[in-house]
Design a protein around this motif. Structure first.
Motif, mmCIF file in Angstrom:
data_model
loop_
_atom_site.group_PDB
_atom_site.id
_atom_site.type_symbol
_atom_site.label_atom_id
_atom_site.label_comp_id
_atom_site.label_asym_id
_atom_site.label_seq_id
_atom_site.Cartn_x
_atom_site.Cartn_y
_atom_site.Cartn_z
ATOM 1 N N ALA A 418 47.241 -2.283 25.647
ATOM 2 C CA ALA A 418 47.999 -1.189 25.032
ATOM 3 C C ALA A 418 49.482 -1.504 25.025
ATOM 4 C CB ALA A 418 47.727 0.121 25.773
ATOM 5 N N GLY A 419 49.976 -2.093 26.125
ATOM 6 C CA GLY A 419 51.396 -2.461 26.180
ATOM 7 C C GLY A 419 51.761 -3.452 25.091
ATOM 8 N N GLN A 420 50.869 -4.394 24.837
ATOM 9 C CA GLN A 420 51.147 -5.390 23.800
ATOM 10 C C GLN A 420 51.178 -4.745 22.416
ATOM 11 O OE1 GLN A 420 48.775 -8.886 24.223
ATOM 12 N NE2 GLN A 420 49.485 -9.834 22.320
ATOM 13 N N VAL A 421 50.239 -3.808 22.178
ATOM 14 C CA VAL A 421 50.200 -3.115 20.887
ATOM 15 C C VAL A 421 51.497 -2.346 20.660
ATOM 16 C CG1 VAL A 421 49.094 -1.252 19.593
ATOM 17 C CG2 VAL A 421 47.687 -2.934 20.797
ATOM 18 N N ASN A 431 57.794 3.889 14.478
ATOM 19 C CA ASN A 431 57.531 5.055 15.315
ATOM 20 C C ASN A 431 56.035 5.359 15.341
ATOM 21 O OD1 ASN A 431 58.141 7.461 16.837
ATOM 22 N ND2 ASN A 431 57.741 8.617 14.956
ATOM 23 N N VAL A 432 55.487 5.542 16.541
ATOM 24 C CA VAL A 432 54.080 5.894 16.707
ATOM 25 C C VAL A 432 53.978 7.408 16.836
ATOM 26 C CG1 VAL A 432 52.034 5.652 18.149
ATOM 27 C CG2 VAL A 432 53.546 3.688 17.784
ATOM 28 N N ILE A 433 53.216 8.035 15.926
ATOM 29 C CA ILE A 433 53.116 9.495 15.880
ATOM 30 C C ILE A 433 52.075 10.015 16.861
ATOM 31 C CG2 ILE A 433 52.575 11.448 14.368
ATOM 32 C CD1 ILE A 433 53.529 9.639 12.017
ATOM 33 N N ALA A 434 50.956 9.309 16.989
ATOM 34 C CA ALA A 434 49.876 9.738 17.886
ATOM 35 C C ALA A 434 49.087 8.522 18.328
ATOM 36 C CB ALA A 434 48.957 10.747 17.196
ATOM 37 N N ILE A 435 48.388 8.671 19.449
ATOM 38 C CA ILE A 435 47.656 7.570 20.065
ATOM 39 C C ILE A 435 46.280 8.073 20.479
ATOM 40 C CG2 ILE A 435 47.620 5.863 21.936
ATOM 41 C CD1 ILE A 435 50.675 6.500 22.265
ATOM 42 N N ALA A 436 45.257 7.225 20.363
ATOM 43 C CA ALA A 436 43.931 7.564 20.883
ATOM 44 C C ALA A 436 43.212 6.285 21.277
ATOM 45 C CB ALA A 436 43.113 8.325 19.845
ATOM 46 N N GLN A 437 42.412 6.373 22.323
ATOM 47 C CA GLN A 437 41.578 5.236 22.728
ATOM 48 C C GLN A 437 40.205 5.747 23.089
ATOM 49 O OE1 GLN A 437 42.957 2.847 26.028
ATOM 50 N NE2 GLN A 437 41.489 1.233 25.610
ATOM 51 N N GLY A 438 39.171 5.106 22.522
ATOM 52 C CA GLY A 438 37.805 5.507 22.825
ATOM 53 C C GLY A 438 37.420 5.127 24.241
ATOM 54 N N SER A 439 36.421 5.821 24.773
ATOM 55 C CA SER A 439 35.998 5.571 26.151
ATOM 56 C C SER A 439 35.383 4.187 26.324
ATOM 57 C CB SER A 439 34.998 6.643 26.590
ATOM 58 O OG SER A 439 33.876 6.643 25.725
ATOM 59 N N ASN A 442 36.862 -0.281 23.177
ATOM 60 C CA ASN A 442 36.760 -1.277 22.107
ATOM 61 C C ASN A 442 37.825 -1.084 21.040
ATOM 62 O OD1 ASN A 442 34.517 -2.416 23.249
ATOM 63 N ND2 ASN A 442 33.047 -1.345 21.939
ATOM 64 N N ASN A 443 38.560 0.035 21.134
ATOM 65 C CA ASN A 443 39.437 0.407 20.036
ATOM 66 C C ASN A 443 40.657 1.131 20.576
ATOM 67 O OD1 ASN A 443 40.639 2.095 18.015
ATOM 68 N ND2 ASN A 443 38.817 1.917 16.758
ATOM 69 N N ILE A 444 41.822 0.710 20.133
ATOM 70 C CA ILE A 444 43.049 1.477 20.345
ATOM 71 C C ILE A 444 43.534 1.891 18.962
ATOM 72 C CG2 ILE A 444 45.442 1.449 21.138
ATOM 73 C CD1 ILE A 444 44.633 -0.635 23.192
ATOM 74 N N SER A 445 43.678 3.200 18.754
ATOM 75 C CA SER A 445 44.088 3.709 17.446
ATOM 76 C C SER A 445 45.446 4.379 17.559
ATOM 77 C CB SER A 445 43.074 4.716 16.907
ATOM 78 O OG SER A 445 41.801 4.119 16.780
ATOM 79 N N LEU A 446 46.265 4.219 16.561
ATOM 80 C CA LEU A 446 47.559 4.868 16.519
ATOM 81 C C LEU A 446 47.847 5.351 15.111
ATOM 82 C CD1 LEU A 446 50.158 2.090 16.268
ATOM 83 C CD2 LEU A 446 47.999 1.563 17.368
ATOM 84 N N VAL A 447 48.628 6.398 15.032
ATOM 85 C CA VAL A 447 49.004 6.976 13.746
ATOM 86 C C VAL A 447 50.466 6.668 13.494
ATOM 87 C CG1 VAL A 447 49.187 9.094 12.398
ATOM 88 C CG2 VAL A 447 47.304 8.810 14.016
ATOM 89 N N VAL A 448 50.762 6.145 12.306
ATOM 90 C CA VAL A 448 52.138 5.850 11.897
ATOM 91 C C VAL A 448 52.335 6.409 10.493
ATOM 92 C CG1 VAL A 448 52.208 3.759 13.316
ATOM 93 C CG2 VAL A 448 51.557 3.589 10.905
ATOM 94 N N SER A 449 53.563 6.459 10.054
ATOM 95 C CA SER A 449 53.808 6.919 8.690
ATOM 96 C C SER A 449 53.227 5.914 7.701
ATOM 97 C CB SER A 449 55.307 7.086 8.435
ATOM 98 O OG SER A 449 55.941 5.827 8.339
#
Length: 466
Positions: A418-421, A431-439, A442-449
């Motif tokens: 996550a730090g690298q991302v 700018n990262v608007i929101a962040i989510a990671q599944g349990s 396998n996936n790190i998701s982020l919302v950007v413009s």
């Protein structure tokens, strides 16, 4: 080895492409039992399914001759290809079949115009015709190339519920019918050419399987027939580390796990629809993604296991809206999250990502841009009392955002991912608007413009040296 292989619309979009398909099937048949699943033709100047759907909607607006206008174009498209691929007697027989099907659709078009209504059931009749036309053309081309082949409508094989437009298979009945119909052909050395995308109810009413339906047909049949492998022939050299239009240096991946493929498919990789993977995962049947126009390339093998690297690929979903529901009274308000998502479900909006702070004072989630207005309307109705009591004070909508997903089963338990991302985002000044990671991790998701989306994909791709 038994192989079920599917060819997409561009892979069967011209006489030259179909000739290449015939060569692939002929070579594969030397060592394997082969079942072929085909999409409708997608020629540069005529996308069959889109044309048929447009004609159906035109009929509902009172244009009774809508199909009569497109029928000659569809006949010409298929018969021009047939003339290059099959002998005259085969072409004559094919033309008779195609004319009969198009005449039936023209009659249906006039009936819809009289009623002024296009039901989902009638739309399925229209939208599934392209596969029926093309299966007969492909079978004729295979026979002309010396491969015994028989065109089969999947209405004989895939039994579904009656959810027209997005039907689900009834697997036990589908398995029984598919094995009874197809296994004798395989034993006799005949290649079945099956229509993708369509099925039928128990009473025989045609249905369609929804988005990605032809791929889904292939995986259903692969599971039913206990295939050793299922091959999807596309226009790319397997699954790539990113969209090559965004990241020119993207490369094809040699192997992927089922979970990685499912995540990539869900988050916008236009290779396989997420539901396509499920029947094959359940039976542990390997999947291959290969290039019709570069068949010597090994493509991507998808199966069990965990990736040997951290991040494997980065992908994106465009045209997304971020909805935030917030207010000071939400803190400890029992059941509010459930009510939020029930309201969104009533709006038939698909939630792509969820993020909530531990303070519980806001919940934010992403939905497709086109579905956001209906979701907000349902939320306002559901939370009307909470607004009156000022427990909920705002429903904010941020349009023009993108979801970026970093996928890799090797990320699980690996510190610093996550730090690298987010370090990559910081270096790119995004700018990262929101962040989510599944349990599953396998996936790190982020919302950007949306304006930053492509650069975010490139920055992450560079950071992980994908």
């Amino acid at each position: 080895m038994r192989v079920v292989m599917k060819f997409g619309g561009t892979s069967v979009g011209s006489a030259d492409a179909i000739r290449q398909v015939a060569a692939i099937v002929k070579e594969s048949r030397q060592n394997h039992e082969v079942v072929v699943v085909v999409s409708a033709m997608n020629a540069p100047d005529l996308r069959t399914t889109d044309t048929l759907i447009a004609a159906a909607h035109a009929a509902a607006q009172g244009e009774g001759d809508a199909t009569a206008h497109v029928a000659p174009r569809l006949l010409d498209l298929h018969m021009r290809a047939a003339a290059e691929l099959a002998p005259p007697d085969a072409c004559a027989a094919l033309e008779t079949e195609i004319r009969t099907m198009l005449d039936y659709l023209s009659d249906l078009s006039r009936s819809i115009a009289v009623l002024g209504e296009l039901t989902p059931r009638a739309l399925d009749l229209f939208s599934g015709l392209g596969e029926r036309l093309n299966a007969r053309l492909i079978a004729a081309a295979l026979r002309a190339a010396g491969v015994p082949a028989e065109a089969i409508d999947a209405t004989e094989l895939i039994i579904t519920d009656d959810r027209y437009g997005a039907a689900s298979p009834i697997m036990d009945e589908t398995t029984a019918r598919s094995r009874k119909r197809l296994l004798p052909l395989l034993e006799a050395g005949v290649v079945p050419v099956v229509t993708g995308f369509i099925g039928a109810t128990r009473t025989g009413v045609p249905t369609t399987l929804g988005r990605g339906g032809s791929d889904y047909s292939c995986s259903i049949l692969g599971a039913c027939l206990d295939a050793n492998e299922v091959w999807f022939w596309k226009e790319v050299d397997g699954v790539l580390t990113a969209n090559p239009k965004v990241v020119p240096e993207a490369r094809s991946l040699r192997v992927l796990s089922y979970s990685e493929m499912a995540e990539l498919a869900y988050y916008g990789a236009n290779v396989l629809h997420p539901k396509t993977v499920l029947p094959l995962v359940q039976r542990n049947i390997p999947i291959r993604i290969r290039n019709t126009f570069n068949p010597s390339h090994p493509g991507t093998l998808i199966g069990e296991g965990r990736g040997d690297r951290t991040a494997r690929a980065v992908t994106a979903i465009k045209e997304v809206s971020m909805i935030t529901v917030g207010g000071p009274g939400m803190l400890g308000l029992a059941g509010v999250a459930a009510r939020i998502f029930i309201a969104v479900a009533r709006a038939k909006a698909n939630i792509l990502l969820i993020s909530q702070a531990s303070s519980e004072q806001s919940v934010c989630f992403a939905v497709p841009l086109a579905e956001a207005p209906a979701a907000v309307a349902e939320l306002r109705k559901e939370l009307e009392n909470e607004f009156s009591a000022h427990d909920v004070e705002h429903i904010d909508v941020k349009d023009s955002v993108m979801i970026i997903a970093v996928v890799g089963s090797g990320m699980r338990g690996t510190p610093g991912i996550a730090g690298q991302v987010f370090g990559a985002m910081g270096e790119a000044k995004i700018n990262v608007i929101a962040i989510a990671q599944g349990s599953t991790e396998n996936n790190i998701s982020l919302v950007v413009s949306a304006a930053d989306g492509d650069e975010a994909v490139r920055a992450i791709h560079r950071s992980f040296a994908l």
